[in-house]
Scaffold this motif. Structure first.
Motif, PDB file in Angstrom:
ATOM      1  N   ALA A  56      38.416  35.449  30.172  1.00 16.74           N
ATOM      2  CA  ALA A  56      38.448  36.451  31.236  1.00 16.74           C
ATOM      3  C   ALA A  56      37.921  37.788  30.727  1.00 16.74           C
ATOM      4  O   ALA A  56      37.160  38.481  31.405  1.00 16.74           O
ATOM      5  CB  ALA A  56      39.872  36.603  31.775  1.00 16.74           C
ATOM      6  N   SER A 109      41.975  42.273  37.153  1.00 13.30           N
ATOM      7  CA  SER A 109      43.161  41.599  36.626  1.00 13.30           C
ATOM      8  C   SER A 109      43.577  42.195  35.291  1.00 13.30           C
ATOM      9  O   SER A 109      44.758  42.389  35.026  1.00 13.30           O
ATOM     10  CB  SER A 109      42.890  40.108  36.445  1.00 13.30           C
ATOM     11  OG  SER A 109      42.477  39.550  37.644  1.00 13.30           O
ATOM     12  N   PHE A 110      42.595  42.474  34.459  1.00 15.70           N
ATOM     13  CA  PHE A 110      42.912  43.057  33.153  1.00 15.70           C
ATOM     14  C   PHE A 110      43.568  44.419  33.300  1.00 15.70           C
ATOM     15  O   PHE A 110      44.537  44.731  32.620  1.00 15.70           O
ATOM     16  CB  PHE A 110      41.635  43.183  32.303  1.00 15.70           C
ATOM     17  CG  PHE A 110      41.616  42.192  31.205  1.00 15.70           C
ATOM     18  CD1 PHE A 110      40.946  40.988  31.361  1.00 15.70           C
ATOM     19  CD2 PHE A 110      42.305  42.427  30.030  1.00 15.70           C
ATOM     20  CE1 PHE A 110      40.961  40.048  30.347  1.00 15.70           C
ATOM     21  CE2 PHE A 110      42.325  41.484  29.023  1.00 15.70           C
ATOM     22  CZ  PHE A 110      41.649  40.297  29.177  1.00 15.70           C
ATOM     23  N   GLN A 132      32.940  38.136  43.446  1.00 13.11           N
ATOM     24  CA  GLN A 132      32.622  38.926  42.255  1.00 13.11           C
ATOM     25  C   GLN A 132      33.622  38.566  41.163  1.00 13.11           C
ATOM     26  O   GLN A 132      34.546  39.323  40.869  1.00 13.11           O
ATOM     27  CB  GLN A 132      32.678  40.420  42.598  1.00 13.11           C
ATOM     28  CG  GLN A 132      31.566  40.831  43.541  1.00 13.11           C
ATOM     29  CD  GLN A 132      31.838  42.178  44.183  1.00 13.11           C
ATOM     30  OE1 GLN A 132      32.896  42.408  44.748  1.00 13.11           O
ATOM     31  NE2 GLN A 132      30.882  43.083  44.110  1.00 13.11           N
ATOM     32  N   THR A 133      33.402  37.396  40.572  1.00  8.40           N
ATOM     33  CA  THR A 133      34.341  36.890  39.575  1.00  8.40           C
ATOM     34  C   THR A 133      34.512  37.870  38.420  1.00  8.40           C
ATOM     35  O   THR A 133      35.614  38.066  37.924  1.00  8.40           O
ATOM     36  CB  THR A 133      33.818  35.554  39.022  1.00  8.40           C
ATOM     37  OG1 THR A 133      33.306  34.806  40.102  1.00  8.40           O
ATOM     38  CG2 THR A 133      34.908  34.798  38.343  1.00  8.40           C
ATOM     39  N   ALA A 149      42.501  41.718  43.662  1.00  9.28           N
ATOM     40  CA  ALA A 149      41.832  40.894  42.647  1.00  9.28           C
ATOM     41  C   ALA A 149      41.437  39.552  43.250  1.00  9.28           C
ATOM     42  O   ALA A 149      40.335  39.046  43.033  1.00  9.28           O
ATOM     43  CB  ALA A 149      42.756  40.683  41.449  1.00  9.28           C
ATOM     44  N   ALA A 203      36.607  40.734  39.381  1.00  3.92           N
ATOM     45  CA  ALA A 203      37.991  40.271  39.544  1.00  3.92           C
ATOM     46  C   ALA A 203      38.677  40.184  38.187  1.00  3.92           C
ATOM     47  O   ALA A 203      39.851  40.538  38.044  1.00  3.92           O
ATOM     48  CB  ALA A 203      38.016  38.918  40.245  1.00  3.92           C
ATOM     49  N   ALA A 204      37.942  39.725  37.177  1.00  6.06           N
ATOM     50  CA  ALA A 204      38.508  39.656  35.826  1.00  6.06           C
ATOM     51  C   ALA A 204      38.872  41.055  35.357  1.00  6.06           C
ATOM     52  O   ALA A 204      39.931  41.275  34.765  1.00  6.06           O
ATOM     53  CB  ALA A 204      37.505  39.011  34.872  1.00  6.06           C
ATOM     54  N   LEU A 216      34.261  37.494  30.594  1.00  8.76           N
ATOM     55  CA  LEU A 216      33.678  37.569  31.940  1.00  8.76           C
ATOM     56  C   LEU A 216      33.623  39.006  32.454  1.00  8.76           C
ATOM     57  O   LEU A 216      32.684  39.392  33.141  1.00  8.76           O
ATOM     58  CB  LEU A 216      34.507  36.735  32.926  1.00  8.76           C
ATOM     59  CG  LEU A 216      34.275  35.239  32.986  1.00  8.76           C
ATOM     60  CD1 LEU A 216      35.170  34.637  34.056  1.00  8.76           C
ATOM     61  CD2 LEU A 216      32.821  34.936  33.290  1.00  8.76           C
TER      62      LEU A 216
END
Lengths: 295, 463
Positions: free
Chosen positions: A36, A271-272, A263-264, A254, A267-268, A39
């Motif tokens: 992640a 999330s971070f 938009q992966t 997210a 999103a990573a 990414l």
């Protein structure tokens, strides 16, 4: 550095014992986390494919009003909902532990049951109860010729969500606190009674201090739960789409970035950042709690 | 809220232990196996596959997987398997609409687990062609089917280079279902223009404050697009692969925004979310006197508002210009072939057979009550003659068959539908629900789409 053969053997055995855990930990936890993180350093576009952008996503996210608003909203939720829920759990646990309640087992189970109801079902059920036209509260107010309460309106929504979450998790936290209360040695109570302490004094001077680690634990669970608020708003979104949007909470944002905008990478990143916020808030609470204990 | 991840421990938490735990939860929630290259394997050229090759493929034992949410589609699939006994089709229900698309996208990105054929709504096609996920069906004889299907449906499945991305299955040209009893009670004529409709909305709500002429759901971008389609809107025009003109804030859109925004603000129409408990109850209780919906609506309503049987009738949508009647579409779907399929011939033949074989196409109309996409059925006397008692014996299909001929064939969908739809709900839909400025909300919608399109590498024109 005493390296006797015995000690070395001990070390190997230890390593072997933790090997299964470490393997799973690496495979199921650190590897996805690393992936992640990897990414989050890229940007993939529908036109033009994937490019390395360094920390650009983080810069964007920290300036993203939708994300900041989502985090702000769950922070507000945390500040209001968690004290209410934990206070309720504490009072219930003390009441159960006092031995003064009749049907204590039934009550304990009854309060815990909402936790066993899947949160999806709970949110659907509350969505019906809150219904502005045909929900029971609306019907009662209609019969009494009162204006129906707008549980699902913009100004009430956070409170309505807090109510659902409190209903779901007060019993769960109560069980943790109750279990901690049961571990207090009976000698302490006897000693207190000898000193002439009454029930309130015992609760204040013995039970509460003894509950401190358990309270810290429930507080940490609550920090995580609040900041990751997702299921309840996601389900109520269907009945109140004009109030709950796809960035209502940070976690919802997210999700929508990943699965609606595709938009992966971003999103990573989101999330971070959310994970980081949780770590910071939890750590701050832990520090405060521990300092309090040592001083 | 997430559940517990550890049993309550008697010892105080250590800082290190919890640091690890908190990170885990936040990340696990949103992402796992995403990203990476899907790797399109099809590599099809527009070269036609010979009939001999098709025949050979259809006699080779093959198993195909078909993702669809259509109930009882096994019956149509059985017709196919009867004709081509060597090919077995495994039907999988992977959710209806968006949930299925999300799963499909994940499978495509992961590079495995995608089906051979998939149910796609018309509006979802460009979202999957922009990622090269669909197979052009021309080499398998699909171009020959052009005259079989209603013109506008063929326009919907055709790519800018003439590709055939999917085969139409059912459609939803929009009409107006109305409560004759409520209209009669308050002396309201069936409105034929939007001006009459607005006047009727005000009149009805004044006569009975518990009743609204209609409900324009604030969470339903599909209905809005259908109305925009009818009004002659061209919100998204793509040319080539990466150029898109976005005009959801142009004169046509503003006319629509002004019109519905005013009715919502006055409170003479409802704006509650549709397909919810409250909405079903409202339809059964007669809170709304009309439902503006697709041609699938009549069958749907007769199952969902049983208490009102016999009270409903059907009419075309009111018109902006009575001299030039036009229609829009809401709903309907297609069968597409996923480009990563290992059996492109069998999959393409299946998609065509399922929707163009006369027996199979008719079965969709009689078993699933789908509104047809083939010209033959829309001219079929037994289909048109159907007179359900729920609508007082009116020939409902006939009304919608006429509406279907008025649908503009050039309406296009954006290549990132999910984002556009969500943005609609959060701007335009929200303005309807809040009774705030809908025309201004169109501006926010436009700028949200433009920003997103640019961030995805599109060249955006218009505005």
């Amino acid at each position: 550095m005493a390296t006797t053969p015995a000690r070395r053997g001990h070390g190997t055995a230890g390593a072997l014992f933790i090997a299964p855990f470490m393997a799973l930990f690496l495979l199921l936890f650190l590897a996805p986390l690393g992936y992640a993180a990897y990414l989050s350093l890229f940007q993939e576009r529908l036109i033009g494919g994937s490019t390395f952008v360094g920390l650009d996503n983080y810069v964007t996210a920290l300036k993203d009003p939708l994300l900041l608003k989502g985090i702000g909203r769950v922070a507000l939720f945390f500040v209001i909902q968690v004290p209410v829920m934990l206070l309720l759990a504490l009072v219930l646990a003390l009441a159960l532990d006092s031995g003064l309640l009749r049907l204590a087992r039934v009550i304990r189970l009854g309060i815990f049951v909402p936790y066993a109801v899947p949160s999806v079902i709970a949110a659907l059920m509350w969505g019906y109860l809150y219904g502005p036209d045909f929900g029971p509260f609306a019907q009662i107010s209609h019969d009494l010729h009162l204006p129906a309460p707008h549980f699902l309106s913009d100004s009430w929504m956070l409170g309505s969500l807090a109510n659902i979450v409190t209903w779901e998790f007060a019993g769960y936290n109560m069980i943790i606190l109750y279990a901690a209360l049961r571990t207090i040695p009976a000698e302490l109570y006897e000693a207190a009674a000898m000193d002439g302490a009454g029930a309130w004094r015992i609760a204040w001077s013995i039970k509460l201090p003894a509950l401190r680690p358990a309270l810290t634990l429930t507080l940490l669970f609550s920090v995580i739960g609040s900041f990751q608020l997702f299921n309840e708003p996601n389900l109520l979104m269907k009945v109140a789409p004009d109030v709950i949007d796809s960035s209502y909470t940070a976690n919802l944002y997210a999700y929508s970035v990943a699965f609606i905008s595709q938009q992966t990478n971003y999103a990573a990143t989101v999330s971070f950042i959310l994970g980081l916020v949780i770590v910071i808030v939890s750590y701050a609470f832990l520090l405060t709690a521990n300092r309090g204990r040592t001083s | 809220m997430s559940g517990p991840f550890a049993s309550p421990s008697p010892s105080p938490l250590t800082r290190r232990g919890f640091l690890a735990a908190t990170g885990a939860l936040s990340l696990a929630a949103t992402l796992t196996a995403c990203g990476g290259d899907g790797g399109s394997t099809g590599g099809s050229s527009a070269k036609a596959v010979s009939q001999a090759d098709i025949d050979k493929a259809m006699k080779t034992p093959t198993e195909l997987t078909f993702w669809t949410w259509v109930p009882n589609i096994d019956k149509e699939v059985a017709l196919f398997e009867k004709k081509y006994p060597a090919v077995k089709v495994k039907v999988v229900n992977a959710g209806q609409g968006t949930p299925q698309y999300t799963k499909l996208r994940t499978a495509l990105k992961a590079g495995s687990g995608a089906p051979d054929m998939v149910q796609l709504e018309f509006q979802a096609i460009p979202t999957f062609t922009v990622t090269d996920s669909l197979l052009d069906l021309r080499p398998y004889g699909a171009a020959k089917l052009k005259s079989t299907f209603v013109d506008w449906t063929w326009g919907q499945v055709s790519g800018s280079g003439g590709e055939v991305w999917a085969i139409p299955q059912d459609t939803g040209p929009m009409g107006m279902l109305y409560r004759k009893d409520i209209f009669d009670k308050h002396g309201i004529e069936v409105p034929t223009t939007w001006d009459e409709f607005a006047a009727a909305a005000r009149k009805l709500h004044k006569a009975d404050p518990d009743v609204y002429l209609t409900n324009l759901a604030a969470n339903q971008p599909a209905a809005w697009h259908g109305l925009l389609w009818q009004a002659g809107g061209k919100p998204y025009v793509t040319s080539g692969r990466s150029d898109i003109t976005v005009s959801v804030d142009d004169a046509v859109s503003r006319k629509l925004g002004d019109y519905w925004g005013a009715l919502a603000k006055e409170g003479v129409i409802g704006v509650e979310p549709d397909f919810t408990d409250g909405w079903y109850a409202a339809l059964n209780k007669g809170k709304y006197a009309t439902w503006l919906t697709g041609a699938w609506g009549p069958a749907f309503l007769s199952g969902s508002a049983k208490a009102t049987a016999g009270k409903w009738r059907v009419a075309p949508l009111p018109q902006w210009d009575a001299a030039k009647p036009s229609a829009g579409n809401w709903g309907g779907s297609t069968t597409a072939v996923v480009r990563s399929t290992k059996n492109p011939v069998a999959a393409a033949v299946f998609a065509q057979f399922l929707n163009s074989d006369p027996a199979s196409a008719r079965m969709f109309a009689t078993e699933q009550f789908f509104f047809p996409a083939t010209k033959a059925l829309l001219a079929d006397s037994s289909f048109l003659g159907d007179a359900p008692a729920f609508y007082g014996g009116q020939k409902v299909n006939k009304v919608f068959a006429e509406i279907s001929t008025e649908v503009d064939p050039s309406f296009q969908w954006p290549p990132f539908l999910d984002r556009v739809a969500t943005d609609w709900t959060e701007t335009v839909g929200k303005s309807l629900a809040d009774k705030s400025d809908t025309v201004r909300a169109l501006g926010s919608w436009q700028s949200r789409i433009t920003t997103f399109a640019k961030s995805q590498g599109f060249t955006v024109k218009g505005g």
